[in-house]
Enzyme design. Structure first.
Site, mmCIF file in Angstrom:
data_model
loop_
_atom_site.group_PDB
_atom_site.id
_atom_site.type_symbol
_atom_site.label_atom_id
_atom_site.label_comp_id
_atom_site.label_asym_id
_atom_site.label_seq_id
_atom_site.Cartn_x
_atom_site.Cartn_y
_atom_site.Cartn_z
ATOM 1 C CG ASN A 1 -1.307 2.904 -3.594
ATOM 2 O OD1 ASN A 1 -1.199 2.266 -2.563
ATOM 3 N ND2 ASN A 1 -2.059 3.990 -3.678
ATOM 4 C CB ALA B 1 -0.913 0.005 1.218
ATOM 5 C CB CYS B 2 3.235 1.970 -2.159
ATOM 6 S SG CYS B 2 3.224 0.183 -1.918
ATOM 7 N N GLY B 3 2.878 4.717 -2.537
ATOM 8 C CA GLY B 3 2.725 5.880 -3.380
ATOM 9 C C GLY B 3 3.365 5.622 -4.731
ATOM 10 C CD GLN C 1 8.862 5.731 0.041
ATOM 11 O OE1 GLN C 1 9.664 6.585 -0.292
ATOM 12 N NE2 GLN C 1 9.203 4.679 0.775
#
Length: 555
Positions: free
Chosen positions: A279, A55-57, A257
């Site tokens: 993401n 779960a990101c950018g 990220q």
């Protein structure tokens, strides 16, 4: 995500207090057998790699007109640094869950990586073990894998790395980062080279695993793109890899990220992967993996057959994002365009569409027997070196903002404003909606918004299919494979209904509702069916093939 105090797995041998490890613990590798679920690590008894989620950018920057390429990499790195709050860090405050950037292998970058190699060479970006003997063994296995595909390693390049950019824990597990520059015989088509590089990558991954070499990973293996990544904060990625601070005028860049949800961060699972950055969570990944395994004889045409002969099509220890990436890479190698493969693998919700794309609907019908939807929530940025883009799954629960400038720059990111583009040069700013896609064709220098992107991807794939360049699609004349018609006798009818899981209750409640009211029935979650031990009926096998959904809604 693991708690900061519980972050381990970055590499060093731990000290012990009352039998409890205080520091990072090396992971125990055991051979997989068909009866085992996953390797067991006694230091982390609750850790299971099957539940790797992200779960990101994410984001990308692309120059659609060719007039601002000198800004692409710097803007992408700035956007990556601005998404640090969407990642996670160890207790030292500097060892990240992972960050990275995918770049096209265009002339400005190739001049630094392979200045003496003519043509369009392939480049393996690899993480080698810290142990010198194991690293040399891995190099030899990669050379053998490349040679088996009719290629040759022209040179090895030690990638400049600055360990001071890393936190204490990440530095303890810093691998040796190298690039293997690979050439093909003169006249080899680029598509054929990409297939050979994919096969060579799988060969060396399987060979190093069989040899018990831990710490080896291939970040990318392509003649079109290359990935720089690691357990580093996004704002320090350019410091970790001085290559990224060179004067690089490139057409696009994809960045990521990572926030590792309920899992341990590793260098190999940092993103981007080979074609995408993701993401969210692929909630249907268990069923998707099984479907790929069950269709290994058909999925991917000839290249799929060759990969299946080497071993599993998907890495058994991969995250959900990596499994999707590997599936897409297989489809692309077999002749699909990446954007078309994404639109088929992650379909939008037809009920939300005000206008349809007939070519895409036809493509999905013909591919329906190949794969079920990979359902999110998911926000995806992707690149095959020719086209770069972004899309949301049909739920639209992960944000993606898009900015277009008058000079032709296109920037997409998980949050608007993270990529420093001034309002004065902006001509369009919006968010992608559920199931929406945007594609920048950097070769043709054109931006395709949702409908145009769908039409172009579907038409090109259908044309390739008619010329038999996409062997995985059924013939247009026959259409999708269908079940044979069963004679309406009581015995055969009941048998076939039971095998398909259509008992009397489902016929009465589900089929009747759909036939009379033209919609699927809505139910609350739960299963009150008696367990097999207390039931007088044997449950059909299909009842046990249930999907596990992650209850994660953080945006």
């Amino acid at each position: 995500m693991l708690t900061q105090a519980g972050r381990a797995g970055y590499g060093a041998t731990p000290s012990m207090t009352n039998g409890i490890p205080e520091g990072p613990v090396p992971r125990v590798r055991r051979p997989l057998d068909r009866g085992a679920l996953m390797p067991f690590d006694p230091a982390y008894p609750l850790y299971d790699p099957r539940f790797e989620h992200d779960a990101c950018g994410v984001g990308f920057v692309a120059d659609s007109l060719g007039s601002a390429r000198d800004r692409v990499v710097s803007l992408a790195l700035a956007g990556l640094g601005a998404l640090a709050h969407r990642g996670a860090f160890a207790a030292d405050g500097a060892s990240s869950d992972g960050a990275g950037i995918m770049l096209p292998l265009e002339a400005p970058l190739l001049r630094h990586i392979a200045p003496d190699v003519p043509g369009d060479p392939g480049v393996f970006m690899v993480f080698l073990p810290r142990d010198a003997e194991a690293a040399e063994q891995a190099r030899g296995l990669l050379g053998q894998a490349v040679l088996a595909e009719g290629l040759a390693v022209e040179r090895w390049r030690s990638v400049p790395v600055d360990p001071d950019a890393l936190g204490r824990d990440a530095r303890a597990s810093l691998p040796t980062v190298e690039q293997a520059v690979v050439s093909a015989p003169s006249g080899t088509p680029r598509a054929d080279l990409e297939q050979r590089l994919l096969l060579a990558r799988r060969r060396v991954e399987i060979a190093t695993r069989a040899a018990g070499i831990d710490g080896f990973a291939v970040a990318s293996a392509s003649s079109r793109t290359i990935v720089y990544k690691g357990l580093v904060a996004g704002e320090r990625l350019g410091s970790l890899y001085p290559d990224l601070r060179l004067d690089l005028a490139l057409s696009h860049a994809v960045f990521h990220q990572r926030y590792a949800t309920n899992t341990r961060p590793t260098w190999s699972l940092a993103q981007p992967f080979r074609v995408l950055a993701h993401n969210g969570e692929i909630n249907t990944v268990r069923g998707n993996r099984e479907q790929v395994r069950g269709r290994r004889a058909r999925l991917g045409g000839r290249i799929g057959e060759r990969l299946a002969a080497l071993g599993p099509l998907l890495d058994e220890s991969a995250s959900d994002s990596l499994s999707l990436d590997e599936t897409l890479q297989l489809l692309v190698a077999s002749g699909w365009r990446l954007d078309a493969a994404l639109l088929v693998a992650i379909p939008d919700a037809a009920g939300l569409r005000t206008e349809t794309v007939p070519e895409l609907d036809a493509l999905r019908r013909r591919a329906a027997g190949l794969m079920a939807p990979w359902d999110g929530p998911a926000a995806l940025c992707f690149s095959d070196g020719i086209r770069v883009g972004a899309m949301l799954d049909r739920n639209g629960l992960r944000p993606l903002s898009v900015t277009v400038t008058g000079s032709g720059l296109v920037a997409a990111a998980s949050e608007g404003g993270s990529i420093p583009i001034s309002a004065a040069e902006t001509v369009e700013r919006r968010r992608l909606g559920p199931g929406e896609i945007i594609v920048v064709d950097v070769e043709r220098r054109v931006i395709r918004h949702d409908r145009q992107a769908r039409e172009d991807a579907a038409r090109s794939t259908m044309r390739a299919s008619s010329r038999r360049q996409v062997p995985t699609l059924p013939d247009a004349q026959t259409g999708p494979v269908s079940l044979p018609v069963v004679a309406p006798t009581r015995r055969t009818s009941l048998n076939h209904r039971w095998i398909a899981g259509l008992d009397a209750e489902r016929q009465r409640l589900d089929i009747k509702t759909m036939a009379l009211e033209a919609h699927e029935p809505l139910w609350s979650m739960g299963d009150d069916t008696p367990t097999p031990g207390s039931s007088h009926l044997d449950r059909p096998l299909a009842d046990h093939l249930r999907q596990s959904f992650a209850q994660v809604t953080n945006p």
